[in-house]
Design a protein around this motif. Structure first.
Motif, PDB file in Angstrom:
ATOM      1  N   GLU A 125      -5.893  10.683  -2.121  1.00 53.73           N
ATOM      2  CA  GLU A 125      -4.913   9.568  -2.240  1.00 53.73           C
ATOM      3  C   GLU A 125      -4.525   9.612  -0.850  1.00 53.73           C
ATOM      4  O   GLU A 125      -3.847   8.265  -0.457  1.00 53.73           O
TER       5      GLU A 125
ATOM      6  N   TYR B  22      -7.568   6.411   0.310  1.00 54.61           N
ATOM      7  CA  TYR B  22      -6.911   5.895  -0.619  1.00 54.61           C
ATOM      8  C   TYR B  22      -5.244   4.455  -0.497  1.00 54.61           C
ATOM      9  O   TYR B  22      -4.634   6.045  -0.116  1.00 54.61           O
TER      10      TYR B  22
ATOM     11  N   LYS C 257     -11.800   5.441  -7.428  1.00 55.35           N
ATOM     12  CA  LYS C 257     -11.051   7.116  -8.082  1.00 55.35           C
ATOM     13  C   LYS C 257     -11.299   7.800  -8.908  1.00 55.35           C
ATOM     14  O   LYS C 257     -11.417   9.174  -9.266  1.00 55.35           O
TER      15      LYS C 257
END
Length: 890
Positions: free
Chosen positions: A133, A137, A44
């Motif tokens: 996120e 993710y 990330k």
């Protein structure tokens, strides 16, 4: 988009690590603590960098967490493909974002690429860090997602309006705050409307006071004029009085001093008469007074000393004198007796040491009671220990047999249910349908076309139908026989398992009865197993044997000490027992000679000190009595004030003598002065006094001053009243202005309220446009998981829905519940499906990778298996990186 490889120079605890990614599903199995989360955060960070904030006291940011502790360079590179080109990102991270470096290369040519900037994550995926996120993710601790403004803009295909969407909440809050500034009803911090209404009400109340204040001002003006006239009359009277005082003052000057002398002489003669009566027995000499004062001071010293001694005697407890009626032991005797007591204590300690300690003796008594029924041998204990070990093994064997039996019965029932649910083969149904169609065509052709050709079709179709029926009967017979064989096999296996279980239970019961019979001889504490009870008996038996041996060895050592102890005790007690009897103590019974001697010596010292102080008090008492008689003889000659204490009475005589001598001297001087004045001046006392006139003048001045003060006060009050009249006259104009402003505030508040309502409606309308694709995606992935071969949650797929903040809702029994009513495992499954639906909507064009950091910790084996099947299906279209710490989740 697809990842090709990455290299981590140093990031967190990972150092010099290279990884090559494969197409589709990439599973990374590592133990806890290896750095799986660190690896996922590195990927990330390559696209979005690391967060930085100068204030790191409130929480630990990723930058602070993953920077190497040894100060080495933090960073690495990642190679990926996007938009038909291959790129390589190189980043390093420092303590602040200013120390970070970024470079993007075309991995084929090796040249610097300008296709993306340092914000490559937002440019490539069109979402910010937070939205990334909450989409592709998926960390370990939070599978669930939530709506952000960036997600709103991305899903609505409004990337250009991202700033407007991001600022929506700020704008809405600003409008709401502005409306509240008008409509707030708080008394502490009122809004504009509330405040201006209060101001209007206050002005109306003030304006109603105007007529009363005008009437009061007119009355004040009349009162000022009346008091001013009175003041003028008093001023004229004061001028006349001043002229009379000037004429009388000249005459008063001649008689003033003479009158003062005569008044002073009369007053002094009265004072001296009283003093002459005081000293009617005669005036004392200075030597007599000095002797009297010195005697009184010495007497006071003796009285204070005696009082201190008496107070000490009263504060201290009276000494115990009964033991010392015959004599008081001296220091030598106490030293000898203490030495003998010390030797006696040593012998007692030696004798006491030869016994078991109180704790050991208590333990030995408890163990004797414990082994009162049976003291087992080592062979008996070893046999029982072997038996308990066998019991533990048999219990485990019985439990395993039970589990196998339950499993076999469940498998048999499932097989029977599965066999009953089978229906005729689809192929048979399809074949029969085709044969019916052939027969229909045959009939049709025979009637419409050549009769011979139609008959051939018809006969062929009937033959095929007969063959199909025969095949169906044969396959049904074979399936029925297979079901009977499987059922017989299960019954045989269940019977064998039940027989083995019964044998194990009988053997276990026999061993338990034998061990329980042995353990019944002892009073044991509750334990989880017989093994622990046997271990407790073994431990207590070893302790019992040890304490018994120690008791026998110490008993032999004690016999030689008691003879010496008895002789010394008899010698000491013979000498000190007479004193102990006075305390009611029999040392032969209770002992405690060392403590008794300490108490006896302490009492002897107190008694000796008491005798010394008593003699000293008696001496002071004799001296005080003699001196008191002498002082009282002198004081009885004079009429002193009996309410005074003795020292003040003595001082009074001395003061009275000095006062008498001073007055006598002043009388002599005044008589001489009066005779001299009468010889020089005219002392006619009929002249009018100036004091009376001055008193009249002072009274007149006070009246004038009070009148002036009243006039000033009335003028101030009149001025304030006139100002108030003028102020209240202006309030009507102020009321008009306030009412106009009130209407303006009402209009502004209504506009802001309508604006806030329209913005809310616009947001809901905007969000509703892209909710249907999310709902469809959620139901699609739930159907893949909740299939007959899947998890089977028990809820209909349509019962699940997403609200506009991406919260999962469940419709059940006519009401809507949150996902918290599901188990944690099903919550995670539904949250995973909502994540995948969100990813499909967000990234319809450029499909990024899917990163999962061990998200299935709350799932059982079946749910993990179905979830992994779903991920493998997704990985066919989207590269997936899956981290886990256990092979059971692969």
């Amino acid at each position: 988009m697809k990842l090709i490889s990455c290299y981590i120079a140093h990031f967190g605890k990972i150092e010099d690590f290279k990884y090559n990614f494969e197409d589709g599903f990439n599973s990374i199995l590592r133990e806890n603590g290896w750095g799986k989360t660190t690896f996922s955060v590195f990927m990330k960070a390559m696209f979005y960098g690391l967060e930085y904030s100068p204030n790191t006291k409130k929480k630990l940011l990723e930058r602070n967490h993953y920077l190497p502790w040894d100060g080495s360079v933090c960073g690495g590179n990642i190679v990926f493909t996007a938009r038909d080109k291959e790129y390589r990102i190189e980043r390093t991270f420092g303590k602040t974002d200013r120390e970070d470096t970024f470079a993007l290369y075309d991995n084929v040519t090796g040249l610097i690429s300008k296709d993306f900037s340092e914000n490559i994550g937002e440019e490539l995926f069109r979402v910010d860090r937070d939205s990334f996120e909450k989409s592709v993710y998926i960390p370990q601790a939070s599978i669930a997602t939530a709506m952000t403004d960036s997600l709103n803009a991305k899903m609505g295909n409004l990337a250009a309006a991202k700033d407007d969407i991001s600022n929506f909440d700020v704008a809405l809050k600003s409008i709401k705050d502005a409306r509240v500034e008008y409509t707030r009803n708080s008394k502490i911090n009122p809004g504009k409307l509330f405040g201006i209404r209060q101001e209007i009400n206050r002005c109306k109340e003030e304006y109603e006071k105007l007529p009363a204040i005008e009437e009061s001002a007119e009355a004040m003006s009349c009162l000022v004029e009346e008091k001013q006239a009175t003041l003028d009359e008093l001023g004229a009277e004061k001028i006349k009085l001043a002229e009379n005082i000037q004429l009388q003052s000249k005459k008063e000057q001649e008689l003033g001093a003479y009158r003062i002398h005569k008044e002073n002489l009369a007053r002094e003669q009265e004072n001296v008469a009283a003093l002459e009566a005081y000293f009617k027995e005669g005036l004392p000499s200075e030597d007599e007074l000095d002797m009297l004062e010195q005697t009184e001071r010495d007497l006071a010293v003796h009285e204070r000393t005696m009082k201190v001694l008496i107070d000490e005697q009263e504060r201290n407890k009276a000494p115990f004198e009964k033991p010392f009626e015959t004599r008081i032991p001296d220091e030598t005797e106490f030293a000898i007796w203490n030495k003998m007591a010390a030797n006696l204590s040593e012998l007692k300690a030696k004798a006491e040491h030869s016994r078991l300690s109180e704790e050991s003796q208590k333990q030995l008594n408890e163990l004797k009671f414990f082994f009162g029924k049976l003291v087992p041998s080592d062979e008996q204990l070893a046999h029982i220990e072997r038996q308990t070990t066998q019991i533990t093994g048999l219990e485990a064997k019985v439990e395993q047999s039970n589990e196998r039996l339950i499993t076999l019965i469940a498998e048999r029932d499932a097989e029977e249910k599965h066999s009953k649910s089978k229906s005729i083969s689809v192929w048979h149904i399809l074949g029969t349908t085709l044969l019916v169609i052939f027969i229909a065509f045959g009939v049709f052709f025979s009637t419409l076309f050549d009769e011979y050709l139609g008959r051939i079709f018809e006969i062929g179709s009937f033959i095929a139908a007969v063959i199909d029926v025969i095949l169906m009967l044969v396959s049904g017979r074979r399936a029925y026989k297979n079901r009977l064989d499987i059922a017989a096999e299960y019954e045989e296996r269940i019977s064998e398992e039940e027989s083995a279980l019964e044998v194990s239970r009988l053997e276990l019961r026999e061993l338990q009865e034998e061990c329980e019979e042995f353990l019944s001889h002892f009073l044991l504490t509750r334990a989880s197993s017989m093994q622990e009870n046997v271990y407790e008996i073994r431990r207590k038996l070893d302790q019992y044997r040890h304490l018994t041996d120690e008791e026998q060895s110490r008993h032999q050592e004690a016999e030689s000490t008691f003879d010496e102890l008895a002789d010394l005790q008899l010698e000491l007690y013979t000498k000190i027992q007479p004193f102990a009897s006075a305390y009611g103590i029999n040392l032969y019974d209770k002992g405690g000679e060392y403590e008794f001697l300490a108490q006896l010596k302490k009492d002897a010292e107190k008694y000796t000190e008491y005798l010394v102080k008593t003699e000293e008090i008696a001496r002071h008492q004799n001296t005080i009595t003699t001196m008191t008689i002498d002082i009282n003889n002198v004081l009885s000659r004079y009429p002193v004030d009996e309410n005074l204490d003795r020292a003040d009475q003595v001082q009074e005589i001395s003061l009275k003598k000095r006062e008498y001598l001073a007055i006598t001297e002043r009388i002599k001087n005044l008589k001489e002065e009066i005779l001299r004045f009468e010889a020089e001046y005219d002392v006619n006392e009929q002249v009018q006094s100036v004091d009376d006139l001055q008193q009249q003048q002072n009274s007149l001045d006070e009246q004038i001053m009070e009148l002036n003060r009243q006039i000033m006060q009335e003028k101030d009050n009149l001025s304030q009243a006139l100002e108030e009249v003028e102020r209240l006259s202006d309030i009507s104009e102020q009321l008009e202005r306030l009412e106009v402003k009130e209407k303006e505030y009402k209009k502004n508040a209504e506009i802001l309220s309508k604006t806030e309502d329209l913005l809310q409606r616009a947001r809901e309308s905007f969000l509703s446009k892209y909710m249907q694709p999310l709902q469809n995606g959620l139901h699609k992935y739930l159907s893949l998981l909740d299939s007959p071969e899947g998890t089977q949650s028990g809820y209909a797929i349509d019962d699940f829905e997403l609200d506009m903040d991406l919260n999962i809702k469940l419709s059940y029994s006519g009401s809507t519940k949150s996902a918290e009513y599901l188990s944690q495992g099903y919550q995670d499954l539904v949250a995973l499906c909502s994540r995948l639906a969100l990813v499909d909507v967000l990234y319809a064009d450029e499909k990024p990778i899917l990163i999962l950091d061990d998200p299935f910790t709350n799932l059982d084996d079946k749910k993990i298996k179905e979830s992994l099947k779903l991920l493998h299906k997704i990985a066919a279209d989207r590269q997936t990186v899956y981290f886990t710490c256990h092979d059971s989740r692969l």
